[in-house]
Design a protein around this motif. Sequence first.
Motif, PDB file in Angstrom:
ATOM      1  N   ALA A  94      25.526   9.334 -27.078  1.00 19.74           N
ATOM      2  CA  ALA A  94      25.352   7.891 -27.186  1.00 19.74           C
ATOM      3  C   ALA A  94      23.939   7.522 -26.762  1.00 19.74           C
ATOM      4  O   ALA A  94      23.250   8.294 -26.086  1.00 19.74           O
ATOM      5  CB  ALA A  94      26.368   7.195 -26.280  1.00 19.74           C
ATOM      6  N   ASN A  95      23.484   6.343 -27.163  1.00 16.77           N
ATOM      7  CA  ASN A  95      22.207   5.851 -26.663  1.00 16.77           C
ATOM      8  C   ASN A  95      22.270   5.760 -25.140  1.00 16.77           C
ATOM      9  O   ASN A  95      23.211   5.200 -24.587  1.00 16.77           O
ATOM     10  CB  ASN A  95      21.898   4.474 -27.258  1.00 16.77           C
ATOM     11  N   GLY A  96      21.282   6.338 -24.486  1.00 19.58           N
ATOM     12  CA  GLY A  96      21.300   6.356 -23.029  1.00 19.58           C
ATOM     13  C   GLY A  96      22.184   7.435 -22.444  1.00 19.58           C
ATOM     14  O   GLY A  96      22.381   7.490 -21.225  1.00 19.58           O
ATOM     15  N   GLY A  97      22.700   8.301 -23.311  1.00 18.92           N
ATOM     16  CA  GLY A  97      23.598   9.358 -22.846  1.00 18.92           C
ATOM     17  C   GLY A  97      22.853  10.551 -22.257  1.00 18.92           C
ATOM     18  O   GLY A  97      21.621  10.618 -22.277  1.00 18.92           O
ATOM     19  N   GLN A  98      23.617  11.506 -21.757  1.00 21.04           N
ATOM     20  CA  GLN A  98      23.048  12.671 -21.089  1.00 21.04           C
ATOM     21  C   GLN A  98      23.862  13.921 -21.368  1.00 21.04           C
ATOM     22  O   GLN A  98      25.073  13.867 -21.585  1.00 21.04           O
ATOM     23  CB  GLN A  98      22.997  12.446 -19.573  1.00 21.04           C
ATOM     24  N   VAL A  99      23.166  15.054 -21.381  1.00 21.26           N
ATOM     25  CA  VAL A  99      23.803  16.366 -21.428  1.00 21.26           C
ATOM     26  C   VAL A  99      23.591  17.011 -20.065  1.00 21.26           C
ATOM     27  O   VAL A  99      22.462  17.085 -19.573  1.00 21.26           O
ATOM     28  CB  VAL A  99      23.179  17.259 -22.524  1.00 21.26           C
ATOM     29  N   LEU A 100      24.648  17.460 -19.439  1.00 22.76           N
ATOM     30  CA  LEU A 100      24.569  18.185 -18.175  1.00 22.76           C
ATOM     31  C   LEU A 100      24.945  19.631 -18.458  1.00 22.76           C
ATOM     32  O   LEU A 100      26.069  19.919 -18.869  1.00 22.76           O
ATOM     33  CB  LEU A 100      25.508  17.567 -17.134  1.00 22.76           C
ATOM     34  N   ILE A 101      23.984  20.524 -18.274  1.00 27.42           N
ATOM     35  CA  ILE A 101      24.149  21.914 -18.693  1.00 27.42           C
ATOM     36  C   ILE A 101      23.598  22.845 -17.630  1.00 27.42           C
ATOM     37  O   ILE A 101      22.583  22.549 -16.993  1.00 27.42           O
ATOM     38  CB  ILE A 101      23.453  22.134 -20.061  1.00 27.42           C
ATOM     39  N   ASP A 102      24.267  23.956 -17.422  1.00 25.38           N
ATOM     40  CA  ASP A 102      23.779  24.923 -16.443  1.00 25.38           C
ATOM     41  C   ASP A 102      23.522  26.273 -17.106  1.00 25.38           C
ATOM     42  O   ASP A 102      24.015  26.567 -18.188  1.00 25.38           O
ATOM     43  CB  ASP A 102      24.741  25.073 -15.257  1.00 25.38           C
ATOM     44  N   SER A 103      22.698  27.079 -16.443  1.00 20.60           N
ATOM     45  CA  SER A 103      22.420  28.428 -16.912  1.00 20.60           C
ATOM     46  C   SER A 103      21.792  29.208 -15.762  1.00 20.60           C
ATOM     47  O   SER A 103      21.693  28.708 -14.639  1.00 20.60           O
ATOM     48  CB  SER A 103      21.508  28.419 -18.142  1.00 20.60           C
ATOM     49  N   SER A 104      21.368  30.426 -16.077  1.00 16.12           N
ATOM     50  CA  SER A 104      20.716  31.292 -15.092  1.00 16.12           C
ATOM     51  C   SER A 104      19.534  31.982 -15.747  1.00 16.12           C
ATOM     52  O   SER A 104      19.523  32.215 -16.957  1.00 16.12           O
ATOM     53  CB  SER A 104      21.687  32.350 -14.559  1.00 16.12           C
ATOM     54  N   ASP A 105      18.541  32.306 -14.936  1.00 11.34           N
ATOM     55  CA  ASP A 105      17.385  33.064 -15.393  1.00 11.34           C
ATOM     56  C   ASP A 105      17.624  34.529 -15.036  1.00 11.34           C
ATOM     57  O   ASP A 105      17.642  34.887 -13.857  1.00 11.34           O
ATOM     58  CB  ASP A 105      16.123  32.533 -14.715  1.00 11.34           C
ATOM     59  N   LEU A 106      17.818  35.376 -16.049  1.00 11.10           N
ATOM     60  CA  LEU A 106      18.112  36.787 -15.800  1.00 11.10           C
ATOM     61  C   LEU A 106      16.869  37.627 -15.548  1.00 11.10           C
ATOM     62  O   LEU A 106      16.952  38.856 -15.468  1.00 11.10           O
ATOM     63  CB  LEU A 106      18.884  37.390 -16.982  1.00 11.10           C
ATOM     64  N   ARG A 107      15.740  36.986 -15.371  1.00 13.05           N
ATOM     65  CA  ARG A 107      14.499  37.721 -15.131  1.00 13.05           C
ATOM     66  C   ARG A 107      14.651  38.705 -13.967  1.00 13.05           C
ATOM     67  O   ARG A 107      14.130  39.829 -14.019  1.00 13.05           O
ATOM     68  CB  ARG A 107      13.369  36.734 -14.839  1.00 13.05           C
ATOM     69  N   TYR A 108      15.389  38.298 -12.939  1.00 13.11           N
ATOM     70  CA  TYR A 108      15.530  39.131 -11.746  1.00 13.11           C
ATOM     71  C   TYR A 108      16.147  40.499 -12.059  1.00 13.11           C
ATOM     72  O   TYR A 108      15.910  41.470 -11.340  1.00 13.11           O
ATOM     73  CB  TYR A 108      16.367  38.411 -10.684  1.00 13.11           C
TER      74      TYR A 108
END
Length: 242
Positions: A155-169
């Motif tokens: 929606a206008n003014g909406g948001q996506v909340l998303i998680d992840s990890s950096d596997l560089r380690y």
Amino acid sequence: MADTLKPENDPMGAAILDFARNGKARCRLKVLSSMFDDDEMEVRHLFRTPDQMPELERKALDMATGRILDVGAGAGCHALALQKAGHDVTAIDISDLSCQAMAMRGIDKVRCINLYDSTLTGPFDTILLLMNGTGIAGKVAGVPRFLLRLKELLANGGQVLIDSSDLRYVYEDEDGNLDFDPSDGYYGEVDYRMTYGKVRGERFDWLYLEFPLLQAFAQEAGLHAELVAEGDHYDYLARLYM
């Protein structure tokens, strides 16, 4: 990724439905990969309550507002917590077995549907993708399409909340240099396959995406990307918005 999963090829869904019915899994849910050692997933963890969730997940639930879409909802722990808090939430998953379990648990709006299905329409004020939400993109090449689809549902003014990890380690040497051959692709591209007793799933691609790369892709898609918080295990929560 398949449009939806057939029950005979859905080990996680079988484990979730068993647990929802009986309060326990009848065997171990095994996670196999060509890149890592074989592992097991604790099915009980998929039924965790907010007080059992990592801080990043609790933060995402606190930030969720308006009409909410929970993508890849699994056993529905996030959708159920949001519904109990009075939110309007729709939970989707490509596993019919998982969707049956969510309905059994009392989640009002459950759909067995792929994120890209044209019959899934918005607008949603919050789109929630937790437990490594970037994984749904499969590979780096799938990220532009993935983000444009999320934008389409916002929606206008909406948001996506998303998680992840950096596997560089995983690939860093003692000097902090990345010991990974770029010709092998992006280091966050992983393949998995699951088994649950005699139920054997098909191989699938799963993407762990570092935040700077997510931010760059978001900009190309006409989205802003904000790093909300970082966890203790190279994980992070991001907020995407127009």
